[in-house]
Design a protein around this motif. Structure first.
Motif, PDB file in Angstrom:
ATOM      1  N   ASN A 115       1.044  -1.063   0.174  1.00 32.77           N
ATOM      2  CA  ASN A 115      -0.004   0.080  -0.082  1.00 32.77           C
ATOM      3  C   ASN A 115       0.885   1.100   0.009  1.00 32.77           C
ATOM      4  N   GLN A 116       0.136   2.351   0.044  1.00 34.09           N
ATOM      5  CA  GLN A 116       0.813   3.657   0.057  1.00 34.09           C
ATOM      6  C   GLN A 116       1.949   3.821   1.213  1.00 34.09           C
ATOM      7  N   ALA A 117       1.371   3.540   2.422  1.00 34.79           N
ATOM      8  CA  ALA A 117       2.307   3.777   3.454  1.00 34.79           C
ATOM      9  C   ALA A 117       3.533   2.803   3.383  1.00 34.79           C
ATOM     10  N   ALA A 118       3.740   1.829   2.749  1.00 34.34           N
ATOM     11  CA  ALA A 118       4.629   1.077   2.533  1.00 34.34           C
ATOM     12  C   ALA A 118       5.859   1.674   1.538  1.00 34.34           C
ATOM     13  N   LEU A 119       5.273   2.631   0.892  1.00 32.12           N
ATOM     14  CA  LEU A 119       6.267   3.457  -0.238  1.00 32.12           C
ATOM     15  C   LEU A 119       6.823   4.249   0.791  1.00 32.12           C
ATOM     16  N   HIS A 120       6.040   4.949   1.591  1.00 33.29           N
ATOM     17  CA  HIS A 120       6.685   6.187   2.429  1.00 33.29           C
ATOM     18  C   HIS A 120       7.477   5.273   3.353  1.00 33.29           C
ATOM     19  N   LEU A 121       7.340   4.113   4.110  1.00 34.98           N
ATOM     20  CA  LEU A 121       8.268   3.643   4.963  1.00 34.98           C
ATOM     21  C   LEU A 121       9.663   3.448   4.314  1.00 34.98           C
TER      22      LEU A 121
ATOM     23  N   GLU B 147       7.927   3.868  -6.316  1.00 29.27           N
ATOM     24  CA  GLU B 147       6.699   3.387  -6.987  1.00 29.27           C
ATOM     25  C   GLU B 147       6.579   1.956  -6.567  1.00 29.27           C
ATOM     26  N   ALA B 148       5.382   1.473  -6.427  1.00 31.11           N
ATOM     27  CA  ALA B 148       4.984  -0.036  -5.781  1.00 31.11           C
ATOM     28  C   ALA B 148       5.910  -1.048  -6.259  1.00 31.11           C
ATOM     29  N   ARG B 149       6.175  -0.880  -7.947  1.00 29.94           N
ATOM     30  CA  ARG B 149       6.524  -1.952  -8.545  1.00 29.94           C
ATOM     31  C   ARG B 149       8.060  -2.195  -7.905  1.00 29.94           C
ATOM     32  N   ARG B 150       8.616  -1.323  -7.097  1.00 27.88           N
ATOM     33  CA  ARG B 150      10.009  -1.295  -6.807  1.00 27.88           C
ATOM     34  C   ARG B 150      10.087  -2.444  -5.459  1.00 27.88           C
ATOM     35  N   LEU B 151       8.680  -2.565  -4.829  1.00 27.24           N
ATOM     36  CA  LEU B 151       8.356  -3.349  -3.823  1.00 27.24           C
ATOM     37  C   LEU B 151       7.849  -4.750  -4.012  1.00 27.24           C
ATOM     38  N   THR B 152       7.488  -4.923  -5.295  1.00 24.57           N
ATOM     39  CA  THR B 152       6.967  -6.161  -5.429  1.00 24.57           C
ATOM     40  C   THR B 152       7.731  -7.099  -6.238  1.00 24.57           C
ATOM     41  N   GLY B 153       7.748  -8.503  -5.850  1.00 24.85           N
ATOM     42  CA  GLY B 153       8.709  -9.363  -6.330  1.00 24.85           C
ATOM     43  C   GLY B 153       9.175 -10.370  -5.150  1.00 24.85           C
TER      44      GLY B 153
END
Lengths: 136, 392
Positions: free
Chosen positions: B63-69, B74-80
């Motif tokens: 979610n958005q808060a994970a990007l902030h954390l 962008e969310a793409r960097r955190l998926t995988g």
């Protein structure tokens, strides 16, 4: 008051052992000076480690008796400095605030004996006699 | 089962939520258990097994808060693959597997997350563990950044250690070291001079001048020892009581806080029993704190070697118009012949103790118009009673 000139030893011979005493307490210096001379040793007293080291660089004493807690260089540090110059020199430690850790350190560094003040003079004299032979 | 949350709701959440696919982990756990194996134990038998399973976990959505954390753009960097995005997760992975294998419902662990600015953030990770096989495909993991909190905690612990050290160094510790050093030196000089005088006199030809000098020095050393005692008394007099009206309960609570560490070290529990409607007492706040912390520390040390449970209790009750504060322990107690002597200076039963703590406590109590005494039943603990007058 730093380096007392060698006292005329009772049995005046060249072989009389020289005991160096390093203690920042004037009372202890005076008392040990008298006691050790009374049994025939030659005695030099020093109020701090550096003045002893300066003198010891010129003439090696036969034994060093040093206090632990002294301003500036303490007795443990002094013992290590002496070890570097005179590896075989007997060192006797005296302290008014004996702590087990310090005692262990002193003995690990090669001290002959560790005396807590007030110490039994007979024990101190026996220890000296073992180290350098009795005077007179 | 994990709640099905609409995407916009996840984004509005103030806490970062990571949706992760642990399907292969779920299958592996099920297979190992079916084979009668303990999953974590088995995965630890060969190098690489744990890592291989860890590599199958994928982050599917954040979610958005994970990007902030994480500072990710962008969310793409955190998926995988989880192992690539949060490499540190391998260190807590066995804990997750173990909790899943045990069928636990909820897990909370601390971990580290890399931030885009290059720092590693301390994180608290919370997850509701899957209860059905299909739930492993969609784990909702909540991650909170606790870096600042951890730093505060570390600072607090450091401050506590420092104040503890300062207190020890300032009060009894310094005093005992000073007294020992100051008294032992003249004492050693007295003995040595006396011995020297005897030896000068016992010579074949007595050396009277040397003997006289040694005895003169001896007298000086004795006077010096007396001066030390006088100075110590002055030191205590300078700390003369400045009494104020104090709430006994608050003072007791403060003292208990100060000895928390000692009680923890001793493995002792402490309890405060305060009677209602206690009158305010008249005492110097610093003195009262010193007395109470000393008594509590002694109590903690008394129970330390004991079998469990180890109790220290502080009772406050009205007594003779004042307040009676009792520090009780369930340690070995004090033998009757020693009980009367515990307040004597240098009478210590503790190895390494110089034995002036209780002497100072009693002197402090009396200078505040109070009384301090001890009772004990051997084998059932000791109680120290501090009676303080009520404030006018």
């Amino acid at each position: 008051m730093d380096a007392t000139p060698p006292s005329p030893p009772a049995p005046a011979r060249e072989a009389t052992p020289v005991i160096a005493v390093v203690d920042d307490d004037q009372g202890i210096r005076t008392a040990l000076h008298s006691l050790l001379r009374s049994v025939g040793y030659r005695v030099r007293v020093f109020a701090d480690a550096p003045s002893f080291l300066a003198e010891a660089a010129r003439e090696r004493p036969d034994c060093l008796v040093t206090d632990i807690q002294m301003p500036g260089m303490g007795g443990l540090e002094l013992q290590r400095a002496v070890r570097a110059r005179y590896p075989g020199l007997p060192v006797i430690i005296i302290t008014a605030f004996p702590e087990e850790a310090i005692r262990e350190q002193a003995l690990a560094d090669g001290a002959l004996h560790f005396f807590a003040k007030p110490f039994e003079t007979a024990a101190m004299l026996r220890c000296l006699a073992d180290a350098v032979g009795s005077a007179g | 089962m994990p709640p099905q949350m609409p995407p916009d709701m996840l984004d509005q959440a103030g806490i970062s939520v990571w949706e992760e696919d642990w399907s292969e982990v779920g299958q592996a756990i099920a297979a190992l258990r079916a084979a009668g194996l303990e999953p974590v134990e088995h995965l630890s038998t060969a190098p690489g097994l744990m890592e291989a399973l860890h590599a199958t976990v994928r982050i599917t959505r954040v979610n958005q808060a994970a990007l902030h954390l994480t500072g990710a753009a962008e969310a793409r960097r955190l998926t995988g693959p989880l192992a690539e995005i949060v490499p540190a997760s391998i260190s807590t992975f066995p804990v997750w597997v173990a909790a899943m294998a045990r069928g636990e419902r909820f897990l909370r662990v601390e971990s580290h997350l890399p931030h885009a600015d290059g720092t590693l953030r301390d994180c608290l990770v919370m997850v509701r563990l899957p209860s059905r096989p299909e739930d492993y495909a969609r784990l909702l993991v909540c991650v909170a950044d606790i870096t600042d909190y951890k730093a505060d905690q570390a600072r607090l612990a450091e401050a506590e250690r420092e104040s503890h050290r300062a207190f020890r160094a300032s009060a009894v510790g310094m005093l005992t070291a000073a007294i020992a050093h100051e008294v032992n030196n003249p004492l050693a000089a007295v003995v040595t001079n006396a011995e020297a005088a005897l030896r000068w006199l016992r010579r074949a030809t007595p050396d009277l001048a040397e003997a006289e000098a040694a005895i003169t020095a001896l007298i000086q050393d004795s006077l010096r020892a007396r001066d030390v005692v006088d100075r110590t008394r002055l030191l205590l007099a300078r700390n003369a009581a400045r009494p104020a009206a104090l709430e006994a309960r608050a003072a007791a609570e403060d003292a208990l806080r100060l000895v928390e560490h000692d009680l923890r070290v001793a493995g002792a529990t402490a309890a405060l029993h305060a009677a209602p409607d206690l009158p305010a007492v008249r005492a110097d706040p610093v003195h009262l704190q010193q007395i109470l912390t000393n008594l509590l520390r002694n109590a903690a040390q008394a129970v330390e070697g004991n079998a469990l449970p180890r109790h220290v209790a502080l009772h406050l009750a009205p007594h003779r118009g004042g307040v009676l504060m009792r520090v009780a322990d369930n340690g070995p107690g004090i033998a009757p012949e020693r009980l009367a002597r515990v307040f004597e200076p240098f009478f210590s039963t503790k190895a390494g103790g110089l034995g002036i703590g209780l002497a100072i406590c009693r002197a402090c109590a009396e200078s505040n118009g109070g009384r301090l005494w001890a009772t004990s039943t051997e084998g059932a603990g000791a109680t120290f009673h501090l009676l303080l007058p009520a404030a006018p």
